[in-house]
Design an enzyme around this catalytic site. Structure first.
Site, mmCIF file in Angstrom:
data_model
loop_
_atom_site.group_PDB
_atom_site.id
_atom_site.type_symbol
_atom_site.label_atom_id
_atom_site.label_comp_id
_atom_site.label_asym_id
_atom_site.label_seq_id
_atom_site.Cartn_x
_atom_site.Cartn_y
_atom_site.Cartn_z
ATOM 1 N NE ARG A 181 12.958 29.675 51.971
ATOM 2 C CZ ARG A 181 13.914 30.175 52.731
ATOM 3 N NH1 ARG A 181 13.635 30.657 53.895
ATOM 4 N NH2 ARG A 181 15.170 30.172 52.315
ATOM 5 C CB THR A 182 12.287 22.895 49.662
ATOM 6 O OG1 THR A 182 12.155 24.069 48.874
ATOM 7 C CG2 THR A 182 11.598 21.737 48.969
ATOM 8 C CE LYS A 233 30.782 5.272 52.884
ATOM 9 N NZ LYS A 233 30.001 4.313 53.668
ATOM 10 N NE ARG A 278 15.987 22.003 46.607
ATOM 11 C CZ ARG A 278 15.667 23.191 47.089
ATOM 12 N NH1 ARG A 278 16.573 23.922 47.719
ATOM 13 N NH2 ARG A 278 14.451 23.673 46.942
ATOM 14 C CG HIS A 315 11.105 24.218 43.467
ATOM 15 N ND1 HIS A 315 10.467 23.271 44.241
ATOM 16 C CD2 HIS A 315 11.857 24.955 44.326
ATOM 17 C CE1 HIS A 315 10.808 23.437 45.507
ATOM 18 N NE2 HIS A 315 11.654 24.447 45.584
#
Lengths: 311, 143
Positions: free
Chosen positions: A56-57, A85, A106, A134
């Site tokens: 969703r986000t 890496k 995120r 959030h």
């Protein structure tokens, strides 16, 4: 529109209530007249840096930018980027901020977006950091509450489930506590209670009332909103603890019968089994509408941070 | 009792709780300074019963923030010509950078080695600090 150009959004407390109100107001206008904003971000690029899975986000951010005529780039799996890496957050940001006009990140590590913002020359938005914050889910939640109840003050809200690692809960409860007259019912297993630091902060810096409950039924008849959360498997170090707690609370039609006729059932999604599917058709269940409104909240936020209004 | 000569110039860290002197010696990297350093342990003290003392010759730039975290009884005396010319106050710092790690295993400061942990004082009595990044509380426990 209040000028937020160039600002980062790491925690909801980065915005004062006047600024939140400006974002809500534009979001409502965007919802009502979407096509008017179709070119608002033409030529702008959003970078989506998702070091942790998201549906969703990530998609709502991408949808928001595309609906405003902008473009998107980024990754949704750290293993397919230079991160695999061993590239540091600082180096990734220092490079990517020259590729994009705004960044959403995120990350599973708490505080990672705050660290990234220290190196970013373009607005950086926290799209969720571990069990911490959030903020854009909070904007989505506030927009939903405002549109259905017409107010964000003097609310009685029950938070149910994982209050310890639930970043959406932390961000929303901290923000609602800034409005007058809030009462919060905290429903969780002993092991997943609201972090003591946050509880202490609420007690010292707001006039909210906190009521701790063990059973959902204790709060349901009284509240305006039931905010359900998922017990998050990915936050547990020990699978046995997760399995023991995952079915702690399930909202079904018998329990919902005890609630007010106009109570809202909200959930940041995804759900697992904490809301029975039979609830979905109840008019009080607004979680899918909540997910839809997330697009408008994020459109408005990005328009503010980019300093584009163009109307 | 063992006699240790007074220093002509430098720093005397006095009234260290007995047993903490060696730990402070190591934490402040005093062995690496290149200046003469004396650590006295279990010295009789009217105030503390027993105390530790550290004398550092020709060096005055001691990290008082760290000493403040260790104990309010500590005094830091600056010496010139064998006389105390200044007493540097030792207090619990409002902000601490890089002296200890965040207690939250999910905090970014514990995974990205180039980040210097930064804390803000939350409660002086319990030596509780809030992490700048993850906002979790870490209580300083030295021993």
């Amino acid at each position: 529109m209040i000028d937020l150009r160039g600002r980062h959004l790491i925690s909801p407390s980065d915005l004062d209530l006047r600024e939140i109100s400006s974002i809500m107001s534009l979001a409502q206008s965007m919802q009502q007249n979407l096509s008017s904003y179709a070119s608002l971000c033409r030529g702008k690029i959003l970078a989506t840096l998702f070091y942790e899975p998201s549906t969703r986000t990530k998609l709502s951010f991408e949808s928001a930018m595309l609906r405003m005529g902008g473009n998107i780039l980024g990754f949704s799996d750290a293993s397919t980027s230079a991160v695999s890496k061993g590239e540091s957050i600082a180096d990734t940001i220092r490079v990517l901020d020259s590729y994009a006009d705004i960044v959403v990140m995120r990350h599973p590590k708490e505080g990672a977006p705050k660290l990234a913002a220290q190196y970013s020359r373009v607005p950086l938005i926290n799209g969720g950091d571990g069990g911490h914050q959030h903020p854009t889910q909070t904007l989505t939640d506030l927009l939903t509450i405002h549109m259905y109840l017409g107010r964000t003050s003097h609310l009685k809200v029950a938070f149910c489930g994982d209050l310890k690692y639930g970043r959406t809960v932390h961000s929303l409860i901290e923000t609602l506590a800034r409005y007058p007259g809030a009462t919060f019912y905290l429903i969780s297993p002993e092991e997943l209670r609201l972090p003591p630091r946050l509880k202490e902060h609420l007690e010292q810096h707001s006039d909210c009332a906190l009521i701790e409950c063990r059973r959902m039924e204790e709060a349901l008849p009284a509240v305006d909103i039931l905010y359900m959360t998922r017990i998050q498997k990915e936050r547990f170090f020990n699978e046995a603890d997760y399995l023991r707690l995952k079915n702690s609370y399930v909202l079904d039609s018998d329990k919902l019968a005890q609630a007010k006729a106009k109570m809202l059932v909200m959930h940041p999604l995804p759900r697992v089994n904490e809301i029975a599917y039979e609830i979905d058709s109840d008019p009080r269940a607004v979680y899918f509408k909540q997910a839809e409104l997330g697009v408008y909240a994020r459109m408005s936020l990005m328009a503010h941070l980019l300093g584009v209004d163009g109307l | 009792m063992i006699e240790v000569a007074a220093i002509k110039k430098g720093t005397v860290i006095d009234h260290i709780a007995a047993g903490q002197g060696l730990w402070i010696f190591n934490k402040l990297n005093l062995g690496q300074l290149g200046h003469p350093v004396v650590l006295l342990m279990n010295v009789p003290s009217k105030r503390l019963g027993k105390k530790d003392i550290i004398k550092i010759e020709n060096y005055t730039d001691v990290d008082t923030a760290m000493l403040g975290l260790i104990g309010s009884s500590i005094t830091v005396n600056i010496i010139e010509n064998e006389h105390v010319v200044d007493k540097v106050p030792v207090f619990i710092p409002d902000e601490v950078r890089g002296l200890f790690s965040c207690g939250n295993p999910r905090c970014v400061t514990n995974s990205d080695a180039y980040v210097i942990p930064l804390f803000h004082l939350h409660d002086a009595r319990s030596l509780a600090y809030v992490c700048e990044y993850c906002e979790e509380i870490t209580k300083v426990a030295w021993k």
